[in-house]
Write a protein that holds these residues in place. Structure first.
Motif, short mmCIF file in Angstrom:
data_model
loop_
_atom_site.label_atom_id
_atom_site.label_comp_id
_atom_site.label_asym_id
_atom_site.label_seq_id
_atom_site.Cartn_x
_atom_site.Cartn_y
_atom_site.Cartn_z
N GLY A 137 31.27 43.64 38.06
CA GLY A 137 31.65 42.57 39.17
C GLY A 137 32.92 42.22 39.26
N ALA A 138 33.89 42.13 40.07
CA ALA A 138 35.24 41.85 40.09
C ALA A 138 35.40 40.31 40.76
CB ALA A 138 35.92 42.86 40.94
N THR A 190 37.10 46.64 30.83
CA THR A 190 36.81 47.46 32.05
C THR A 190 36.12 46.44 32.99
OG1 THR A 190 37.08 49.45 30.75
CG2 THR A 190 36.17 49.54 32.92
N VAL A 191 36.54 46.65 34.37
CA VAL A 191 35.74 45.83 35.24
C VAL A 191 35.31 47.05 36.19
CG1 VAL A 191 35.94 44.34 37.27
CG2 VAL A 191 37.03 43.87 35.06
N CYS A 192 33.79 46.93 36.50
CA CYS A 192 33.31 47.81 37.69
C CYS A 192 32.76 47.13 38.54
CB CYS A 192 32.15 48.51 36.80
SG CYS A 192 31.24 49.79 37.81
N ASP A 193 33.47 47.61 39.83
CA ASP A 193 32.62 46.96 41.12
C ASP A 193 32.80 47.97 42.29
OD1 ASP A 193 31.91 45.29 43.16
OD2 ASP A 193 32.60 43.66 42.29
N PRO A 194 31.68 48.66 42.67
CA PRO A 194 31.92 49.40 44.07
C PRO A 194 32.18 48.83 44.93
CG PRO A 194 29.57 49.07 43.28
CD PRO A 194 30.10 48.06 42.43
N ARG A 195 32.16 47.57 45.45
CA ARG A 195 32.45 46.85 46.45
C ARG A 195 33.85 46.50 46.81
NH1 ARG A 195 28.87 41.41 44.79
NH2 ARG A 195 30.60 42.00 43.02
N ASP A 243 46.42 42.64 36.69
CA ASP A 243 47.34 44.05 36.67
C ASP A 243 46.64 44.59 35.42
OD1 ASP A 243 48.11 43.81 39.11
OD2 ASP A 243 49.96 43.19 38.38
N SER A 244 46.54 43.87 34.32
CA SER A 244 46.47 44.41 32.84
C SER A 244 45.00 44.99 32.71
CB SER A 244 46.73 43.48 31.65
OG SER A 244 45.89 42.15 31.85
N VAL A 245 44.33 44.76 33.60
CA VAL A 245 42.75 45.28 33.38
C VAL A 245 42.49 46.18 34.60
CG1 VAL A 245 40.36 44.45 33.56
CG2 VAL A 245 42.08 43.03 32.51
N GLU A 246 41.75 47.41 34.44
CA GLU A 246 41.42 48.55 35.04
C GLU A 246 40.34 47.78 36.06
OE1 GLU A 246 40.68 53.16 35.24
OE2 GLU A 246 40.56 52.07 33.47
N VAL A 247 40.21 48.20 37.22
CA VAL A 247 39.17 48.09 38.03
C VAL A 247 38.59 49.25 38.42
CG1 VAL A 247 37.98 47.00 39.93
CG2 VAL A 247 39.69 45.78 38.73
N VAL A 248 37.46 49.68 38.07
CA VAL A 248 36.72 50.98 38.63
C VAL A 248 35.98 50.91 39.53
CG1 VAL A 248 35.64 53.01 37.60
CG2 VAL A 248 36.91 51.66 36.02
N HIS A 249 36.13 51.87 40.71
CA HIS A 249 35.11 52.09 41.75
C HIS A 249 34.15 53.10 41.27
CE1 HIS A 249 34.45 53.65 46.14
NE2 HIS A 249 33.62 53.00 45.68
N ALA A 250 32.97 52.58 41.23
CA ALA A 250 31.79 53.49 40.49
C ALA A 250 30.54 52.75 40.68
CB ALA A 250 32.04 54.01 39.30
N MET A 251 29.56 53.07 40.61
CA MET A 251 28.16 52.63 40.45
C MET A 251 28.07 52.18 38.99
SD MET A 251 26.61 52.20 43.20
CE MET A 251 25.15 51.63 42.81
N PRO A 252 27.80 50.89 38.73
CA PRO A 252 27.82 50.27 37.24
C PRO A 252 26.74 51.13 36.25
CG PRO A 252 27.75 48.46 39.13
CD PRO A 252 27.44 49.68 39.65
N ALA A 264 26.92 41.24 32.88
CA ALA A 264 26.70 41.69 34.43
C ALA A 264 26.75 40.21 35.34
CB ALA A 264 25.07 41.90 34.66
N LEU A 265 27.63 40.23 36.23
CA LEU A 265 28.35 39.11 36.80
C LEU A 265 28.13 38.95 38.35
CD1 LEU A 265 31.43 38.24 34.81
CD2 LEU A 265 29.09 37.37 34.17
N THR A 266 27.33 39.98 38.99
CA THR A 266 27.58 40.02 40.31
C THR A 266 26.32 39.33 41.17
OG1 THR A 266 26.06 41.92 40.94
CG2 THR A 266 28.27 42.50 40.14
N HIS A 267 25.36 39.02 40.57
CA HIS A 267 24.34 38.50 41.12
C HIS A 267 23.49 39.22 42.09
CE1 HIS A 267 25.28 34.31 39.38
NE2 HIS A 267 26.28 34.42 40.02
N ASP A 268 23.89 40.51 42.11
CA ASP A 268 23.17 41.47 43.07
C ASP A 268 22.27 42.38 42.20
OD1 ASP A 268 22.52 43.48 45.01
OD2 ASP A 268 24.42 43.72 45.64
N PRO A 269 20.91 42.25 42.21
CA PRO A 269 20.23 43.17 41.55
C PRO A 269 20.39 44.59 41.65
CG PRO A 269 18.90 41.57 42.55
CD PRO A 269 20.23 41.64 43.50
N LYS A 270 20.85 45.15 42.82
CA LYS A 270 21.21 46.73 43.16
C LYS A 270 22.34 46.95 42.00
CE LYS A 270 22.15 46.03 47.50
NZ LYS A 270 21.88 44.69 47.74
N LEU A 271 23.05 46.07 41.59
CA LEU A 271 24.21 46.35 40.68
C LEU A 271 23.92 46.00 39.32
CD1 LEU A 271 27.22 45.18 43.13
CD2 LEU A 271 26.18 47.73 42.79
#
Length: 333
Positions: free
Chosen positions: A169-170, A189-194, A204-213, A230-237
């Protein structure tokens, strides 16, 4: 950015390859208060160049001054103690009653620094055993229980890769956590497909990845120096990422949300192929209870718990399950 330990090793490797003599200094014992923990390292080149730290600065200055005046004349390692007297403690900036013992090691080919640095860069956890008389070195695989210690004429030190933190979650809270965690030397590393969340990312110093967690968790292969939040509050993620993370050796797996939401989350996880022990190892609501209200305060509480676990501090972390953070803005779990 590497860990301080690896930065010191990498530069020692460079100095040795360039033909420089250098000293490798390790904190091996402390009494009372001390500015740096056991295992902290520094290196000094023959011309006085220095990297790393073993104190607040005054001890480093004394060591550098000695090298600058006399060069590196020792051929075998030795122990050096600072702060026995109150005058010496004051001179070297040690806290009241503080004493620090250092292992000072002149490096040579038998020190095996290039080999050690390469192992750490490959994310291996390594135990380095130095003979206090000859300086000969043995490198073996280390476990998470191994500690720095002097033992029967040998110094045993533990070296490992930089700690990693994967955040699912970003959102705003993630940016605060990532900012502080980066200062704590985590590789974040931050992951968020949204796309809508990635578009507003500001660090800018942290990479955000577009992928399924869950796919990214599998790809990262979390080890004993990896944490997953896990910080999105979305069970699917969140749930699928947590499911994969709980199966790994990650030293910390946590999720934000209210107590009731984390109870529901555990019930959902029981539908997957997870043991009860794995499910109960989930830290949620994540964060030590400090009365947090704002996102920044919650970030501090989460990283406080993460730091306690990382440092092996015995915490009744179940209290954070009972009294954990309940910042539920946008909570849809």
């Amino acid at each position: 950015m590497d860990s301080i330990d690896l930065e010191v090793l990498n530069l020692c490797e460079v100095w040795l390859s360039e033909g420089w003599n250098c000293l490798y200094v390790t904190v091996v014992r402390t009494w009372g208060s001390s500015p740096r923990p056991i295992g902290a390292t520094m290196a000094i080149r023959a011309d006085g160049a220095v990297i790393g730290s073993v104190s607040g600065g005054c001890i480093e200055d004394d060591l550098v001054e000695a090298v600058s005046k006399h060069g590196i004349i020792d051929s075998a390692p030795h122990l050096l103690t600072y702060g026995i007297s109150s005058e010496e403690a004051q001179k070297f900036g040690l806290p009241c009653g503080g004493t620090i013992q250092l292992f000072v090691e002149p490096l040579a080919s038998h020190s095996r620094i290039p080999e050690l640095a390469a192992l750490v860069r490959s994310r291996s956890l390594v135990k380095r055993t130095v003979n206090l008389v000859t300086g000969d070195v043995e490198l073996t695989a280390a476990s998470s229980e191994d500690q720095v210690r002097l033992n029967e004429g040998k110094l045993i030190s533990v070296h490992g890769p930089r700690f990693r933190l994967l955040i699912i979650g970003a959102g705003q809270l993630t940016q605060f956590i990532a900012q502080i965690a980066t200062a704590l030397e985590y590789q974040v590393t931050v992951c968020d497909p949204r796309e809508e969340y990635r578009a507003t990312w500001k660090l800018d110093s942290v990479e955000v990845v577009h992928a399924m967690p869950d796919d990214l968790v599998i790809a990262m292969q979390p080890d004993g120096r990896t944490a997953v939040l896990a910080l999105t509050h979305d069970p699917k993620l969140d749930d699928l990422a947590l499911m994969e993370a709980l199966r790994t050796e990650a030293f910390f797996v946590g999720a934000i949300g209210s107590r009731s939401n984390n109870t529901k989350r555990r019930e959902r996880l029981r539908k997957f192929d997870l043991s009860e022990q794995q499910i109960e190892s989930l830290r949620g609501p994540v964060g030590l209870y400090i009365g947090s209200k704002t996102p920044y305060e919650i970030a501090i509480s989460i990283l406080a718990e993460l730091t306690a676990v990382k440092n092996g501090v015995s915490q009744q972390w179940q209290l954070s399950v009972g009294k954990g953070q309940t910042w539920d803005e946008g909570d849809n779990v």
